[in-house]
Design a protein around this motif. Structure first.
Motif, short mmCIF file in Angstrom:
data_model
loop_
_atom_site.label_atom_id
_atom_site.label_comp_id
_atom_site.label_asym_id
_atom_site.label_seq_id
_atom_site.Cartn_x
_atom_site.Cartn_y
_atom_site.Cartn_z
N TYR A 80 45.94 60.19 14.63
CA TYR A 80 45.67 58.80 15.01
C TYR A 80 46.43 58.43 16.29
O TYR A 80 45.88 57.80 17.18
CB TYR A 80 46.06 57.87 13.86
N SER A 81 47.68 58.84 16.37
CA SER A 81 48.48 58.53 17.56
C SER A 81 47.90 59.19 18.80
O SER A 81 47.80 58.56 19.86
CB SER A 81 49.92 59.00 17.35
N LEU A 82 47.52 60.45 18.69
CA LEU A 82 46.93 61.14 19.84
C LEU A 82 45.61 60.51 20.25
O LEU A 82 45.34 60.35 21.45
CB LEU A 82 46.72 62.62 19.52
N ALA A 83 44.80 60.14 19.28
CA ALA A 83 43.53 59.50 19.60
C ALA A 83 43.74 58.15 20.27
O ALA A 83 43.04 57.80 21.23
CB ALA A 83 42.69 59.34 18.34
N THR A 84 44.72 57.39 19.80
CA THR A 84 45.01 56.08 20.39
C THR A 84 45.49 56.23 21.83
O THR A 84 45.03 55.51 22.72
CB THR A 84 46.05 55.33 19.55
N VAL A 85 46.41 57.15 22.05
CA VAL A 85 46.92 57.37 23.41
C VAL A 85 45.80 57.86 24.32
O VAL A 85 45.66 57.39 25.46
CB VAL A 85 48.11 58.36 23.40
N GLY A 86 44.98 58.78 23.84
CA GLY A 86 43.87 59.28 24.64
C GLY A 86 42.88 58.19 25.00
O GLY A 86 42.40 58.10 26.13
N TYR A 87 42.56 57.34 24.03
CA TYR A 87 41.64 56.23 24.29
C TYR A 87 42.22 55.26 25.31
O TYR A 87 41.52 54.82 26.23
CB TYR A 87 41.33 55.50 22.99
N ARG A 88 43.50 54.94 25.17
CA ARG A 88 44.12 53.99 26.10
C ARG A 88 44.20 54.56 27.52
O ARG A 88 44.05 53.84 28.49
CB ARG A 88 45.52 53.61 25.61
N VAL A 89 44.43 55.86 27.63
CA VAL A 89 44.45 56.49 28.96
C VAL A 89 43.05 56.50 29.55
O VAL A 89 42.86 56.25 30.74
CB VAL A 89 45.05 57.91 28.87
N ALA A 90 42.06 56.79 28.72
CA ALA A 90 40.68 56.86 29.22
C ALA A 90 40.15 55.50 29.65
O ALA A 90 39.33 55.41 30.56
CB ALA A 90 39.77 57.45 28.14
N THR A 91 40.59 54.44 29.03
CA THR A 91 40.10 53.10 29.35
C THR A 91 41.09 52.29 30.17
O THR A 91 41.01 51.07 30.23
CB THR A 91 39.76 52.33 28.07
N PHE A 92 42.03 52.98 30.84
CA PHE A 92 43.02 52.29 31.66
C PHE A 92 42.33 51.63 32.84
O PHE A 92 41.54 52.26 33.55
CB PHE A 92 44.07 53.30 32.15
N ASN A 93 42.61 50.38 33.08
CA ASN A 93 41.95 49.62 34.14
C ASN A 93 42.61 49.88 35.50
O ASN A 93 43.84 49.96 35.59
CB ASN A 93 42.01 48.12 33.86
N ASP A 94 41.78 50.02 36.52
CA ASP A 94 42.29 50.11 37.89
C ASP A 94 42.39 48.69 38.44
O ASP A 94 41.49 47.87 38.26
CB ASP A 94 41.34 50.92 38.77
N CYS A 95 43.48 48.43 39.11
CA CYS A 95 43.68 47.11 39.70
C CYS A 95 43.52 47.25 41.21
O CYS A 95 44.50 47.40 41.94
CB CYS A 95 45.06 46.56 39.34
N GLU A 96 42.28 47.22 41.67
CA GLU A 96 42.01 47.46 43.09
C GLU A 96 42.58 46.35 43.97
O GLU A 96 43.09 46.62 45.06
CB GLU A 96 40.50 47.59 43.30
N ASP A 97 42.51 45.11 43.53
CA ASP A 97 43.05 44.01 44.33
C ASP A 97 44.56 44.14 44.48
O ASP A 97 45.11 43.93 45.57
CB ASP A 97 42.71 42.67 43.68
N ALA A 98 45.22 44.48 43.38
CA ALA A 98 46.68 44.65 43.44
C ALA A 98 47.05 45.84 44.32
O ALA A 98 48.06 45.79 45.04
CB ALA A 98 47.24 44.83 42.03
N ALA A 99 46.25 46.91 44.28
CA ALA A 99 46.52 48.07 45.12
C ALA A 99 46.38 47.72 46.60
O ALA A 99 47.21 48.12 47.43
CB ALA A 99 45.58 49.22 44.76
N LYS A 100 45.35 46.95 46.97
CA LYS A 100 45.18 46.52 48.36
C LYS A 100 46.33 45.64 48.81
O LYS A 100 46.84 45.77 49.92
CB LYS A 100 43.85 45.79 48.51
N GLU A 101 46.75 44.74 47.93
CA GLU A 101 47.87 43.85 48.26
C GLU A 101 49.15 44.64 48.46
O GLU A 101 49.92 44.39 49.40
CB GLU A 101 48.04 42.82 47.15
N LEU A 102 49.38 45.63 47.61
CA LEU A 102 50.58 46.46 47.73
C LEU A 102 50.54 47.28 49.02
O LEU A 102 51.56 47.40 49.71
CB LEU A 102 50.70 47.38 46.52
#
Length: 120
Positions: A80-102
């Motif tokens: 369960y822990s591995l599946a949860t971590v894998g799912y969270r990594v797979a659905t991690f959001n990219d913050c393109e606006d924050a990246a441009k600002e940085l």
């Protein structure tokens, strides 16, 4: 006397608001307390069945099935822990606006340091 939600009325009887108190306690439980409560309930049930503390006189096949149950539950928890971590990594959001600002802030800092005489 307001200990554990118990109040005394004028008639001398006690009004037990214990259920209400338990509801508020369980609604404010942290995840750690939830997991500890679940683990302790499962552990108590395992101990009662494994060591036959209630004299249930269960067949020996049940004891043989229940005895390795903590190991099975540990494996299931790991999966369960591995599946949860894998799912969270797979659905991690990219913050393109924050990246441009940085990137803009980094460029601005580099220009400011060049103006002050730092060579890069």
């Amino acid at each position: 006397m307001m200990l554990l939600g118990i109040s005394r009325h004028q008639s001398g009887f006690f009004n037990y608001n214990f259920a209400l108190h338990l509801c508020t306690v369980f609604s404010t439980m942290t995840k750690l307390l939830e997991w500890l409560l679940g683990a302790s309930l499962i552990g108590m049930a395992w101990g009662l069945v494994t060591f036959d503390l209630l004299d249930l006189q269960l067949p020996p096949q049940y004891r043989e099935l229940v005895w390795p149950m903590p190991v099975y539950l540990l494996v299931v928890f790991g999966c369960y822990s591995l599946a949860t971590v894998g799912y969270r990594v797979a659905t991690f959001n990219d913050c393109e606006d924050a990246a441009k600002e940085l990137q803009a802030q980094i460029k601005e800092a580099k220009e400011d340091l060049k103006k002050k005489g730092l060579k890069m």
